[in-house]
Design a protein around this motif. Structure first.
Motif: not given
Length: 448
Positions: A399-405, A410-419
């Motif tokens: 989770a830490d690795a995914l959040a940082s990349r 970590l920068a916020g925002g939304e994942p792609p639509r339908g992800a």
């Protein structure tokens, strides 16, 4: 000896700088900036003495150590928890356990039994390339000067060959031409045992273009040396994989060979190639793990051997999974890019398609998410605590690795639509919390 964190860090090849010590700062800065190579400065009475100190003979690659003889242990899986469990989970488990489960766990399982950490430390400590700066006056001077240089080139060639390093000869001088006369250049290459790209000139004071040519020569030398080592390791892995032997020794040999191939791919800057090798090593270990889980049921239920070996496999599988997923997340397209531009961009750009890293991690955690059926009945709760703690640590680390990349980490925002929900770091933090809760419940159950 390299630690587990050293094994996870991106390796960097080094270059031994010999001769003309006043030029080492400028040359070293150029090597770092243009070739991602780490310079190591050596100063001695003469070039031959410097080469002897900088390039000691290379030892053979060690074979993975055989596992220790079976010995009684209270809960060998506790070794994994001791190595990777988050402090809060470990404290909760320890505080809730009864007297029967408050036994001191054995030390963490040594990675050396599959991946000799001493090997990586030795590879990183030894220069991949020797860059020898020799005076132009000797290269194109009188016969006595040329004779002295010939002896020096012989010594450099022998030292580089014995250390399994590549040699780059740099002819430096105030009046050094862009290229040497053909007869002297040919003679110098023959004495040094090098090809034309690895004999360069450097006018003094050095110009940016000349330094760039020197860095390019060292980069190419490192590329050729690491590519040769990588091919050798791939051949060894293929031979081990084709072996009819089903022993644990054959499995360790195959995994270590693939790990070596991945290391040399990283050292030459081939991130997609390194990712493929780490994934292959991880797959080979998981195949061995599945077979060992089945064979473990045939052991005496009071035997410590299967659990001890499982702890060893779990520690190495975690390392390989983290290396593979980390490299996949360094690729903008999630590990599918194969072109040079994408390879160069991968270290700086965020990953907008983490499917390859997620698939790799999922394969890893599913192999270890259940405690083995052959665990020692006298320490069932301890093994459940340790196994769930290990799983919790895997989810939290990923989770830490995914959040940082990912851009929506970590920068916020939304994942792609339908992800899918698996693309969200929170999915893995939640899974880590559930596994930690299972560990706590098992500890409480054991204390009753």
């Amino acid at each position: 000896m390299a630690s587990a964190e050293d094994l996870l860090a991106p390796p960097r090849a080094s270059v031994a700088l010999l001769g003309f010590p006043d030029l080492h700062p400028a040359v070293g800065e150029c090597l770092r900036a243009r070739a991602n190579l780490e310079p190591k400065s050596f100063v001695g009475a003469d070039l031959a003495a410097e080469a002897t100190r900088a390039l000691p003979p290379a030892p053979p690659a060690p074979a993975p150590a055989a596992p220790p003889a079976p010995a009684p242990a209270a809960d060998p899986l506790g070794a994994v928890a001791a190595a990777v469990v988050p402090a809060a989970t470990a404290a909760a488990a320890d505080g809730a356990g009864g007297e029967s489960d408050r036994r001191d766990p054995p030390p963490p399982p040594p990675l050396d039994e599959i991946l000799p950490a001493v090997w990586l430390g030795d590879v990183l400590a030894r220069p991949s390339v020797a860059c020898a700066l020799v005076p132009h006056e000797s290269a194109e001077g009188d016969p006595s000067s040329w004779a002295a240089l010939s002896s020096t080139l012989d010594a450099l060639r022998a030292a580089a060959s014995g250390a399994n390093a590549r040699l780059v000869v740099v002819v430096a001088g105030e009046h050094a031409p862009e290229t040497l006369s053909e007869d002297r250049a040919s003679a110098a290459r023959r004495r040094a045992g090098i090809d034309a790209p690895f004999l360069v000139t450097l006018p003094l004071p050095p110009t940016p273009d000349a330094l760039a040519r020197l860095a390019a020569a060292c980069a190419r030398a490192n590329e050729e040396r690491c590519a040769a080592e990588e091919r050798s390791a791939v051949t060894e892995a293929a031979a081990a994989g084709a072996s009819t032997s089903t022993s644990d020794d054959a499995s360790r040999t195959a995994v270590f060979a693939r790990y070596r191939a991945a290391t040399f791919a990283e050292l030459r800057g081939d991130v997609p190639g390194a990712l493929a090798h780490y994934a292959s090593a991880h797959d080979a270990l998981l195949v061995s793990h599945v077979a060992a889980e089945k064979s473990g049921e045939e052991h005496e239920r009071s035997s410590a051997a299967p659990a001890r070996d499982r702890a060893r496999r779990a520690a190495v599988a975690e390392l390989l999974s983290r290396k593979a997923t980390s490299l996949a997340l360094r690729q903008p397209t999630g590990g599918s890019a194969r072109d040079g531009d994408a390879n160069a961009r991968g270290a700086d750009m965020m990953c907008d398609d983490p499917h390859a890293a997620i698939a790799r991690f999922t394969r890893h955690v599913r192999a270890f998410e259940r405690a083995p059926a052959w665990r020692d009945p006298s320490s069932v709760s301890a093994n459940n605590v340790a196994n769930n703690a290990y799983v919790a640590a895997q989810f939290e680390t990923f989770a830490d690795a995914l959040a940082s990349r990912v851009p929506w980490g970590l920068a916020g925002g939304e994942p792609p639509r339908g992800a899918p929900r698996e693309w969200c770091p929170g999915f893995y933090y939640h899974a880590a919390a559930r596994a930690a809760e299972r560990a706590r419940e098992a500890a409480i159950e054991g204390g009753r």
